[in-house]
Scaffold this motif. Structure first.
Motif, PDB file in Angstrom:
ATOM      1  N   PRO A 351       0.813  -1.227   0.000  1.00 34.79           N
ATOM      2  CA  PRO A 351       0.000   0.000   0.000  1.00 34.79           C
ATOM      3  C   PRO A 351       0.848   1.280   0.000  1.00 34.79           C
ATOM      4  O   PRO A 351       0.348   2.353  -0.368  1.00 34.79           O
ATOM      5  CB  PRO A 351      -0.817  -0.135   1.285  1.00 34.79           C
ATOM      6  CG  PRO A 351       0.026  -0.972   2.173  1.00 34.79           C
ATOM      7  CD  PRO A 351       0.739  -1.933   1.280  1.00 34.79           C
ATOM      8  N   THR A 354       3.026   4.371  -3.943  1.00 32.79           N
ATOM      9  CA  THR A 354       1.946   5.150  -4.561  1.00 32.79           C
ATOM     10  C   THR A 354       2.348   5.814  -5.874  1.00 32.79           C
ATOM     11  O   THR A 354       1.491   6.396  -6.545  1.00 32.79           O
ATOM     12  CB  THR A 354       1.466   6.244  -3.593  1.00 32.79           C
ATOM     13  OG1 THR A 354       2.575   7.074  -3.234  1.00 32.79           O
ATOM     14  CG2 THR A 354       0.880   5.611  -2.322  1.00 32.79           C
ATOM     15  N   ASN A 376      -1.730  -0.561  -5.201  1.00 33.10           N
ATOM     16  CA  ASN A 376      -2.927   0.270  -5.169  1.00 33.10           C
ATOM     17  C   ASN A 376      -3.079   1.092  -6.444  1.00 33.10           C
ATOM     18  O   ASN A 376      -4.196   1.510  -6.773  1.00 33.10           O
ATOM     19  CB  ASN A 376      -2.906   1.212  -3.971  1.00 33.10           C
ATOM     20  CG  ASN A 376      -3.149   0.473  -2.657  1.00 33.10           C
ATOM     21  OD1 ASN A 376      -3.717  -0.627  -2.652  1.00 33.10           O
ATOM     22  ND2 ASN A 376      -2.721   1.089  -1.563  1.00 33.10           N
TER      23      ASN A 376
END
Length: 384
Positions: A351, A354, A376
């Protein structure tokens, strides 16, 4: 010396200005006109006190030719008025104005002291005029000649002046103190675009925490360059000519958090400190064989990794804490499940990652859909 002579005179001087030359009455004979040119009025009048007001006056005198010379006007610091010739009895007298006057030079005694001082100064100056040794009080002529002869012998005995060497002197940056070449603040050293050229890492003051040595000509980093600088937290060597970094050059920097080696000529990476959070090696010549398999494996705190514009053929091992990954403009042609995820762990997630940039590489990301299941966000790149 005209002014001193006039200053010593006790006689008041009057300056006459004729209204019109020859403008006299027909009754005034030629001898009378001559008398006006040659004779002066009696000037034995006392000067009024300083500050006294102006008052009218009238003086007269007979010139011996039947003409009374009359002066009338206003008296003050400067007497002004007119001169008249009165001839004949009171009932039929003839009055002719012969001129106007002004008397500005009434008393020049205050100039006496300055004039005497001027005369003394001129006398002393003329006595001391000469060449060689010049004027010296108490030095007679023979002593002056002797002094000039002694001075001449001493001057001839002096050795010839040594001419300066015209060869230009080359100054190296390493020969000068760091804080003379760079800007040294509390805990920070700024060495950007140093002149003369900086080709090695400069000696840093103690307790330096931040080093900015950008856009110089540093070519190599050795193990001794940062051996004693245990307080460094950030090193920025962007825009140099670094092509070689010895292993262990950064190994002792236990507090180092940010390291930038962008825009250099590196072909391989050295061992990096364990506490590094940001590493930038954009715009180098790194290849996959120049990056060890465990180069970033032990960097558990690494958050930002920049390796764009190099020559990498594959994606290196990426630690779990990385948030930003830039790999654009390389030669990466293949990615697989283990590139970002784990093939043996279907529940593995990343997670924190990004931002991933793979644009500018030959790899076609749409051919490997299972590669990004743990992410993600999808990487930026070519999908068709």
């Amino acid at each position: 010396m005209l002014i001193p002579i006039l200053a010593l005179s006790k006689t008041n001087i009057y300056v006459f200005e004729r209204v019109r030359p020859g403008a006299v009455s027909e009754g005034l004979s030629s001898p009378h006109r001559a008398a006006f040119k040659t004779r002066r009025l009696d000037s034995r009048r006392e000067r009024p006190e300083r500050g006294a007001g102006r008052r009218e006056f009238r003086d007269q005198r007979t010139d011996g030719h039947g003409c009374r010379l009359v002066r009338s006007g206003t008296r003050g610091r400067t007497d002004t008025g007119a001169d008249w010739c009165v001839r004949g009895p009171e009932d039929g007298r003839t009055r002719v104005q012969t001129g106007a006057f002004a008397a500005p030079l009434r008393d020049m005694k205050p100039l006496l002291l300055p004039c005497v001082a001027l005369v003394l100064w001129l006398g002393l100056s003329s006595a001391g005029t000469g060449t060689g040794t010049g004027f010296r009080p108490g030095l007679n002529h023979e002593a002056g000649l002797s002094a000039r002869r002694t001075y001449g012998r001493a001057a001839r005995a002096l050795p010839a002046a040594v001419e300066p060497d015209s060869t230009p002197m080359t100054v190296q940056a390493s020969d000068l103190p760091t804080c003379l070449l760079c800007v040294c603040l509390t805990g920070s050293v700024y060495c950007e675009e140093v002149n003369p050229d900086m080709t090695t890492v400069p000696a840093l003051p103690k307790e330096t925490a931040y080093l900015y040595a950008r856009f110089n000509k540093i070519k190599k980093i050795g193990t001794k360059d940062f051996a004693d600088m245990l307080t460094l937290k950030r090193i920025d060597l962007t825009g140099n000519l670094i092509s070689e970094i010895e292993d262990g050059a950064f190994s002792k920097l236990s507090l180092l958090e940010e390291l930038s080696l962008a825009e250099n000529r590196l072909v391989k990476l050295p061992m990096l400190p364990a506490k590094l959070t940001t590493f930038n090696a954009n715009f180098n010549m790194l290849k996959t064989k120049g990056v060890k398999a465990n180069a970033f494996k032990k960097l558990t705190k690494l958050s930002n990794l920049y390796l764009s514009d190099n020559q990498l053929e594959a994606v290196p091992f990426i630690p779990d804490n990385v948030r930003t990954l830039h790999l654009q403009n390389n030669n990466i042609s293949e990615v697989n499940v283990n590139t970002f995820c784990r093939s043996n762990d279907t529940y593995y997630l990343r997670p924190k990652l990004t931002e991933i940039r793979l644009d500018g590489n030959p790899v076609l990301l749409s051919k490997h859909p299972d590669t990004f299941t743990c992410l993600n966000v999808l990487p930026v790149g070519r999908y068709r």
